[in-house]
Write a protein that holds these residues in place. Structure first.
Motif, short mmCIF file in Angstrom:
data_model
loop_
_atom_site.label_atom_id
_atom_site.label_comp_id
_atom_site.label_asym_id
_atom_site.label_seq_id
_atom_site.Cartn_x
_atom_site.Cartn_y
_atom_site.Cartn_z
N THR A 1 -1.09 8.92 6.46
CA THR A 1 -0.62 10.25 6.04
C THR A 1 0.73 10.56 6.68
OG1 THR A 1 -1.95 11.27 7.80
CG2 THR A 1 -2.92 11.20 5.58
N LYS A 2 0.69 10.84 7.98
CA LYS A 2 1.94 11.26 8.65
C LYS A 2 2.96 10.12 8.70
CE LYS A 2 0.23 10.40 13.36
NZ LYS A 2 0.28 10.86 14.76
N ALA A 3 2.51 8.87 8.75
CA ALA A 3 3.47 7.76 8.75
C ALA A 3 4.25 7.75 7.44
CB ALA A 3 2.76 6.43 8.96
N PHE A 4 3.56 8.08 6.34
CA PHE A 4 4.17 8.08 5.01
C PHE A 4 5.29 9.13 4.91
CE2 PHE A 4 3.89 9.75 0.53
CZ PHE A 4 4.38 8.64 -0.13
N GLY B 1 0.81 -1.22 0.00
CA GLY B 1 0.00 0.00 0.00
C GLY B 1 0.84 1.27 0.00
N THR B 2 0.45 2.18 0.86
CA THR B 2 1.15 3.46 0.96
C THR B 2 2.61 3.27 1.32
OG1 THR B 2 -0.86 4.69 1.43
CG2 THR B 2 1.18 5.60 2.32
N SER B 3 2.89 2.31 2.19
CA SER B 3 4.29 2.05 2.57
C SER B 3 5.09 1.57 1.35
CB SER B 3 4.35 1.00 3.68
OG SER B 3 3.71 1.49 4.85
N PHE B 4 4.44 0.83 0.46
CA PHE B 4 5.09 0.41 -0.78
C PHE B 4 5.46 1.63 -1.64
CE2 PHE B 4 4.65 -0.62 -5.33
CZ PHE B 4 5.72 -1.48 -5.46
N TYR B 5 4.56 2.60 -1.70
CA TYR B 5 4.86 3.80 -2.50
C TYR B 5 6.03 4.58 -1.89
CZ TYR B 5 0.49 2.66 -4.82
OH TYR B 5 -0.50 2.01 -5.49
N PRO C 1 5.45 7.66 -8.09
CA PRO C 1 4.85 7.00 -6.92
C PRO C 1 3.88 7.90 -6.16
CG PRO C 1 7.25 6.72 -6.92
CD PRO C 1 6.93 7.59 -8.09
N LEU C 2 4.16 9.18 -6.15
CA LEU C 2 3.25 10.10 -5.47
C LEU C 2 1.90 10.17 -6.19
CD1 LEU C 2 3.74 11.62 -2.91
CD2 LEU C 2 4.46 13.61 -4.26
N ALA C 3 1.93 10.04 -7.51
CA ALA C 3 0.68 9.98 -8.28
C ALA C 3 -0.10 8.71 -7.89
CB ALA C 3 0.98 9.98 -9.78
N LEU C 4 0.62 7.61 -7.72
CA LEU C 4 -0.04 6.36 -7.30
C LEU C 4 -0.63 6.52 -5.90
CD1 LEU C 4 2.71 3.88 -8.55
CD2 LEU C 4 0.46 4.24 -9.59
N GLU C 5 0.12 7.17 -5.04
CA GLU C 5 -0.35 7.40 -3.66
C GLU C 5 -1.57 8.33 -3.65
OE1 GLU C 5 -0.27 6.39 -0.78
OE2 GLU C 5 -0.55 8.06 0.61
N GLY C 6 -1.55 9.36 -4.49
CA GLY C 6 -2.69 10.27 -4.57
C GLY C 6 -3.95 9.53 -4.99
N ALA C 7 -3.80 8.65 -5.98
CA ALA C 7 -4.95 7.90 -6.48
C ALA C 7 -5.46 6.93 -5.41
CB ALA C 7 -4.56 7.14 -7.75
N LEU C 8 -4.53 6.29 -4.71
CA LEU C 8 -4.93 5.35 -3.64
C LEU C 8 -5.70 6.09 -2.54
CD1 LEU C 8 -4.80 2.55 -2.26
CD2 LEU C 8 -2.62 3.24 -1.27
N LYS C 9 -5.16 7.23 -2.13
CA LYS C 9 -5.80 7.99 -1.06
C LYS C 9 -7.21 8.41 -1.45
CE LYS C 9 -3.74 7.65 1.62
NZ LYS C 9 -2.58 7.14 2.30
#
Ligand code: F6R
Length: 364
Positions: free
Chosen positions: A156-159, A56-60, A232-240
């Motif tokens: 969020t903050k963990a990322f 998930g986010t940790s992967f990004y 990766p930030l684009a992927l994270e934005g879409a996931l969120k």
């Protein structure tokens, strides 16, 4: 408690300047502007390969770190989501560093991958937010994030704290490999220590983002585009966005746009372009113009220079402070998180407890 905030998620978004600063304290020595690790005598000099595994986010976060390991340390990186890693017969040579990234430290797939990597003779490094977790206990090199408890299901903050640790780790590895001069090292320390103030400056754009969110909330689908570490930030934005607003969203490498997803473009699919000015800017802008030429509505997230150059013709622009590329992924996380948050609030979904999701995924 949520304090004055309506949701844990927004409280945690606002905590980022403080918790990133808190995290960096264990990795930077401001007395002489040098890098350090929580285990200072851990020898990184023999590492020839890094295998990054997370979900998930940790992967990004890991995907962003790959750029740093390759660029600074010139060490080849393998990267996989934990649920795929064990089942593809990965070729792991003994003597490598296997790096696991997890907020909870309990994600079942990541933990199983860690145990597999140990059997394969890897040194185990773990970036983890819960110091008492299983992953923390099983690490050779424990690299804590100090984000504090993260209650909102959407990370969020963990990322951003993971990114801070990973940047410091990549620079430490570069130093151990003789690829970082003392001047470079001072510069890295200086850039990283500018992150908290830059995160604060990014948070000041919440009202602009609220306005954008009203438009995005009506969308059938949303695309996020970025290049380099902004991919990766684009992927994270879409996931969120998917997680908390239930709007279908996809992240793409900007250059992949014309290889298929451009067929989705019309006025009902907003395209969020993440593009700080710099080396990759012109290329991303040309992809953005391809979108605009087909009637696509673009939200450009860039700095003042980028928006001056390419902002006209966009549905909206979000201005970030001008920052060094090393900390840009941390800073640009903020508008991406705030946009997902405000779209969800506009739609009235349960931001902190989205349907079907659990904070800690302890089944494979
Ligand atoms: C997304 C999110 C999840 C987690 C993933 C891994 O907002 O929170 O994608 O990032 O489940 O969890 P950890 O980091 O605890 O291993």
């Amino acid at each position: 408690s949520k304090g004055n905030h309506r949701h844990y998620m927004i409280k945690e978004i606002y905590e980022q300047p403080i918790v990133v600063a808190q995290t960096l304290r264990s990795y930077l020595q401001r007395i002489d502007d040098t890098l350090t690790l929580p285990i200072p005598d851990f020898d990184l000099s023999a590492i020839r390969r890094v295998t990054i595994v997370a979900c998930g986010t940790s992967f990004y976060a890991g995907m962003i770190a790959r750029y740093w390991f390759e660029q600074f340390a010139r060490v080849p990186v393998d990267l996989d989501v934990a649920s795929e890693f064990r089942y593809r017969a990965p070729v792991i040579e003994p003597g490598g560093l296997a790096l696991f990234i997890s907020q909870s430290g309990e994600t079942a797939d990541t933990l199983a991958a860690l145990r597999h990597a140990r059997k394969e003779g890897q040194k185990i490094a773990v970036v983890v937010n819960v110091p008492t977790s299983s992953m923390a206990r099983e690490a050779d090199l424990l690299l804590p994030t100090y984000a504090g408890p993260e209650i909102g299901v959407a990370s969020t903050k963990a990322f951003t704290c993971q990114l801070a640790v990973l940047a410091a780790l990549a620079a430490n590895l570069a130093r151990a490999k003789g690829r970082l001069t003392p001047e470079d090292e001072h510069a890295v320390v200086k850039h990283l220590s500018e992150a908290p103030a830059a995160l604060n400056a990014a948070l000041a754009y919440e009202d602009t983002i609220k306005g954008v969110a009203a438009d995005v909330a009506m969308a059938r689908g949303v695309l996020y585009l970025g290049r380099g570490t902004d991919y990766p930030l684009a992927l994270e934005g879409a996931l969120k966005l998917k997680e908390i607003s239930y709007i279908h969203a996809e992240g793409y490498a900007a250059g992949e746009m014309k290889h298929g997803p451009i067929a989705l473009i019309d006025e009902n699919v907003p395209v969020i372009v993440i593009a700080p000015s710099g080396r990759l800017f012109e290329k991303t802008v040309s992809n953005m113009q391809e979108v605009q030429a087909r009637g696509g509505k673009v939200v450009l997230i860039s700095d003042y220079d980028g928006i001056q150059e390419a902002g006209s013709g966009c549905l909206a622009t979000i201005t970030m402070p001008k920052v060094h590329p090393l900390i840009a992924p941390l800073v640009y996380s903020v508008p991406v998180q705030l946009l997902a948050y405000h779209v969800a609030v506009t739609k009235g979904t349960d931001v902190d407890q989205p349907r079907n999701l659990a904070k800690s995924v302890t089944v494979e």
